[in-house]
Design a protein around this motif. Sequence first.
Motif, mmCIF file in Angstrom:
data_model
loop_
_atom_site.group_PDB
_atom_site.id
_atom_site.type_symbol
_atom_site.label_atom_id
_atom_site.label_comp_id
_atom_site.label_asym_id
_atom_site.label_seq_id
_atom_site.Cartn_x
_atom_site.Cartn_y
_atom_site.Cartn_z
ATOM 1 N N GLY A 41 0.689 -1.186 -0.141
ATOM 2 C CA GLY A 41 0.068 -0.068 -0.094
ATOM 3 C C GLY A 41 0.865 1.449 -0.039
ATOM 4 O O GLY A 41 0.371 2.403 0.155
ATOM 5 N N LEU A 42 2.272 1.362 -0.194
ATOM 6 C CA LEU A 42 2.973 2.402 -0.055
ATOM 7 C C LEU A 42 2.624 2.905 -1.595
ATOM 8 O O LEU A 42 2.598 4.399 -1.366
ATOM 9 C CB LEU A 42 4.443 2.034 -0.259
ATOM 10 C CG LEU A 42 5.367 1.513 1.157
ATOM 11 C CD1 LEU A 42 6.634 1.144 0.862
ATOM 12 C CD2 LEU A 42 4.927 2.852 2.120
ATOM 13 N N VAL A 43 2.364 2.383 -2.671
ATOM 14 C CA VAL A 43 1.814 3.287 -3.890
ATOM 15 C C VAL A 43 0.839 2.400 -4.382
ATOM 16 O O VAL A 43 0.776 1.122 -4.315
ATOM 17 C CB VAL A 43 3.201 3.250 -4.722
ATOM 18 C CG1 VAL A 43 3.771 1.986 -5.054
ATOM 19 C CG2 VAL A 43 2.961 3.976 -6.041
ATOM 20 N N MET B 10 8.139 3.417 -17.012
ATOM 21 C CA MET B 10 8.451 2.370 -15.939
ATOM 22 C C MET B 10 9.696 2.733 -15.342
ATOM 23 O O MET B 10 9.987 2.417 -14.268
ATOM 24 C CB MET B 10 8.613 0.913 -16.930
ATOM 25 C CG MET B 10 7.186 0.275 -17.157
ATOM 26 S SD MET B 10 7.387 -1.245 -18.092
ATOM 27 C CE MET B 10 6.164 -0.984 -19.518
ATOM 28 N N VAL B 11 10.762 3.223 -16.300
ATOM 29 C CA VAL B 11 12.036 3.346 -15.716
ATOM 30 C C VAL B 11 12.054 4.454 -14.523
ATOM 31 O O VAL B 11 12.244 4.428 -13.620
ATOM 32 C CB VAL B 11 13.158 3.901 -16.883
ATOM 33 C CG1 VAL B 11 14.150 4.624 -16.230
ATOM 34 C CG2 VAL B 11 13.314 2.665 -17.953
ATOM 35 N N VAL B 12 11.083 5.697 -15.117
ATOM 36 C CA VAL B 12 10.911 6.775 -14.018
ATOM 37 C C VAL B 12 10.173 6.374 -12.923
ATOM 38 O O VAL B 12 10.654 6.632 -11.805
ATOM 39 C CB VAL B 12 10.121 7.889 -14.856
ATOM 40 C CG1 VAL B 12 9.479 9.065 -13.811
ATOM 41 C CG2 VAL B 12 10.939 8.536 -15.844
ATOM 42 N N ILE B 13 9.104 5.497 -12.936
ATOM 43 C CA ILE B 13 8.503 4.935 -11.841
ATOM 44 C C ILE B 13 9.161 4.084 -10.947
ATOM 45 O O ILE B 13 8.975 4.251 -9.660
ATOM 46 C CB ILE B 13 7.281 4.258 -12.368
ATOM 47 C CG1 ILE B 13 6.313 5.364 -12.900
ATOM 48 C CG2 ILE B 13 6.487 3.595 -11.136
ATOM 49 C CD1 ILE B 13 5.024 4.921 -13.941
ATOM 50 N N ASP B 14 10.021 3.008 -11.652
ATOM 51 C CA ASP B 14 10.780 2.498 -10.728
ATOM 52 C C ASP B 14 12.022 3.054 -9.780
ATOM 53 O O ASP B 14 12.030 2.892 -8.845
ATOM 54 C CB ASP B 14 11.570 1.325 -11.886
ATOM 55 C CG ASP B 14 12.366 0.623 -10.915
ATOM 56 O OD1 ASP B 14 12.104 -0.534 -10.834
ATOM 57 O OD2 ASP B 14 13.470 0.705 -10.327
ATOM 58 N N ALA B 15 12.527 4.238 -10.451
ATOM 59 C CA ALA B 15 13.273 5.019 -9.638
ATOM 60 C C ALA B 15 12.725 5.798 -8.646
ATOM 61 O O ALA B 15 13.366 6.135 -7.680
ATOM 62 C CB ALA B 15 13.982 5.942 -10.548
ATOM 63 N N VAL B 16 11.253 6.088 -8.644
ATOM 64 C CA VAL B 16 10.877 7.089 -8.013
ATOM 65 C C VAL B 16 10.357 6.112 -6.690
ATOM 66 O O VAL B 16 10.391 6.544 -5.768
ATOM 67 C CB VAL B 16 9.399 7.598 -8.679
ATOM 68 C CG1 VAL B 16 8.336 8.260 -7.556
ATOM 69 C CG2 VAL B 16 9.840 8.982 -9.598
ATOM 70 N N VAL B 17 9.469 4.904 -7.082
ATOM 71 C CA VAL B 17 9.085 4.119 -6.108
ATOM 72 C C VAL B 17 9.968 3.584 -5.169
ATOM 73 O O VAL B 17 10.058 3.576 -3.901
ATOM 74 C CB VAL B 17 8.304 2.901 -6.727
ATOM 75 C CG1 VAL B 17 8.096 2.005 -5.505
ATOM 76 C CG2 VAL B 17 7.042 3.379 -7.568
ATOM 77 N N ARG B 18 11.266 3.236 -5.567
ATOM 78 C CA ARG B 18 12.250 2.737 -4.371
ATOM 79 C C ARG B 18 12.742 3.927 -3.527
ATOM 80 O O ARG B 18 13.327 3.645 -2.610
ATOM 81 C CB ARG B 18 13.667 2.240 -5.287
ATOM 82 C CG ARG B 18 14.412 3.270 -6.076
ATOM 83 C CD ARG B 18 15.671 2.441 -6.712
ATOM 84 N NE ARG B 18 16.585 2.128 -5.858
ATOM 85 C CZ ARG B 18 17.523 2.913 -5.360
ATOM 86 N NH1 ARG B 18 17.480 4.258 -5.700
ATOM 87 N NH2 ARG B 18 18.369 2.277 -4.600
ATOM 88 N N LEU B 19 12.273 5.181 -3.787
ATOM 89 C CA LEU B 19 12.844 6.306 -2.904
ATOM 90 C C LEU B 19 11.734 6.480 -1.885
ATOM 91 O O LEU B 19 11.840 7.360 -1.006
ATOM 92 C CB LEU B 19 12.881 7.807 -3.788
ATOM 93 C CG LEU B 19 14.243 7.518 -4.756
ATOM 94 C CD1 LEU B 19 14.267 9.033 -5.449
ATOM 95 C CD2 LEU B 19 15.525 7.448 -3.790
ATOM 96 N N ILE B 20 10.672 5.918 -2.129
ATOM 97 C CA ILE B 20 9.582 5.989 -1.293
ATOM 98 C C ILE B 20 9.909 5.407 0.276
ATOM 99 O O ILE B 20 10.306 4.237 0.294
ATOM 100 C CB ILE B 20 8.175 5.568 -1.443
ATOM 101 C CG1 ILE B 20 7.798 6.261 -2.874
ATOM 102 C CG2 ILE B 20 7.129 5.548 -0.510
ATOM 103 C CD1 ILE B 20 6.537 5.664 -3.400
ATOM 104 N N PRO B 21 10.032 6.116 1.319
ATOM 105 C CA PRO B 21 10.445 5.459 2.697
ATOM 106 C C PRO B 21 9.590 4.158 2.907
ATOM 107 O O PRO B 21 8.518 4.053 2.637
ATOM 108 C CB PRO B 21 9.857 6.616 3.657
ATOM 109 C CG PRO B 21 9.976 7.908 2.974
ATOM 110 C CD PRO B 21 9.571 7.567 1.584
ATOM 111 N N GLY B 22 10.455 3.197 3.007
ATOM 112 C CA GLY B 22 9.902 1.743 3.345
ATOM 113 C C GLY B 22 9.798 1.027 2.148
ATOM 114 O O GLY B 22 9.474 -0.272 2.435
ATOM 115 N N ALA B 23 10.170 1.419 1.131
ATOM 116 C CA ALA B 23 9.812 0.666 -0.497
ATOM 117 C C ALA B 23 11.012 -0.327 -0.232
ATOM 118 O O ALA B 23 10.820 -1.321 -0.814
ATOM 119 C CB ALA B 23 9.911 1.513 -1.489
ATOM 120 N N LEU B 24 12.144 -0.010 0.147
ATOM 121 C CA LEU B 24 13.261 -1.269 0.202
ATOM 122 C C LEU B 24 13.211 -1.994 1.416
ATOM 123 O O LEU B 24 13.101 -1.281 2.470
ATOM 124 C CB LEU B 24 14.614 -0.322 -0.094
ATOM 125 C CG LEU B 24 14.733 0.546 -1.209
ATOM 126 C CD1 LEU B 24 16.108 1.192 -1.277
ATOM 127 C CD2 LEU B 24 14.643 -0.485 -2.347
#
Length: 244
Positions: free
Chosen positions: A29-31, A145-159
């Motif tokens: 549910g982070l994104v 997809m490239v843009v979204i991948d790089a954004v989502v991994r920056l959301i706190p808790g995604a990694l």
Amino acid sequence: MRIDILTIFPEMFSSPFEQSILKRAITSGLVDIRIHNIRDYSHDKHRMTDDYPYGGGGGMLMKPEPIIRGVESIKRDNQAAKVVLMTPQGIRYTQQKAVNLARSDSLIFICGRYEGVDERVREFWVDEEISIGDYVLTGGELAAMVVIDAVVRLIPGALGGGETADSFYEGLLEYPQYTRPRCYRGMMVPEVLLSGNHQEIAIWRRKESLKRTTIRRPDLLKEAKISKKDEVLLAEIKIDLKQG
Ligand code: 6GU
């Protein structure tokens, strides 16, 4: 974060969003990522999304009406969403841009196809135009997809456990990394990494990071945060490189 994507190829997005970190960010549910088929917003009987360009010339353009209906429909429950058009004519994507986008609550991506999109879309509905590099793709889908991948991994808790979003941290390339075995087909792991001396390891890593950036991306080095200690390491690197 909420991400909406307008595309005429919705199936292209299923696989990347069903793997690994992106999948976990979605299921936890982070994104909330929603894919919309532009064709569904086309009202003519053939559900057309493209048309011939005024003034002639080759190729087809994406019609404005279906895209704008899509944007307006998504914005209805999401007024503040930022609209991003994926186009080779956009501003080049960088880690800094990813950091900025990751601060948004809501993003709408329009994936351009054919020869482009009717100019009025760009002019009146688009907040930002992004390209992922100086080459031409068949459409904006892979780029989104490239843009979204790089954004989502920056959301706190995604990694997950212990991972941090830190490549390009301070603008340098990563140092070389090794895992077991210690000797593989005669190739050894650098001795310093086995030493247990954390201070020496930190210095070695910093130096390797600076060396790699010097060799591969001198352009990054000009923008990086360089300390007094780094200056000393860089001087050593210069000598090392001269000696071959
Ligand atoms: Cl966003 N779209 C297309 N079609 N080609 C590209 C691109 C985008 N970025 C780099 N090349």
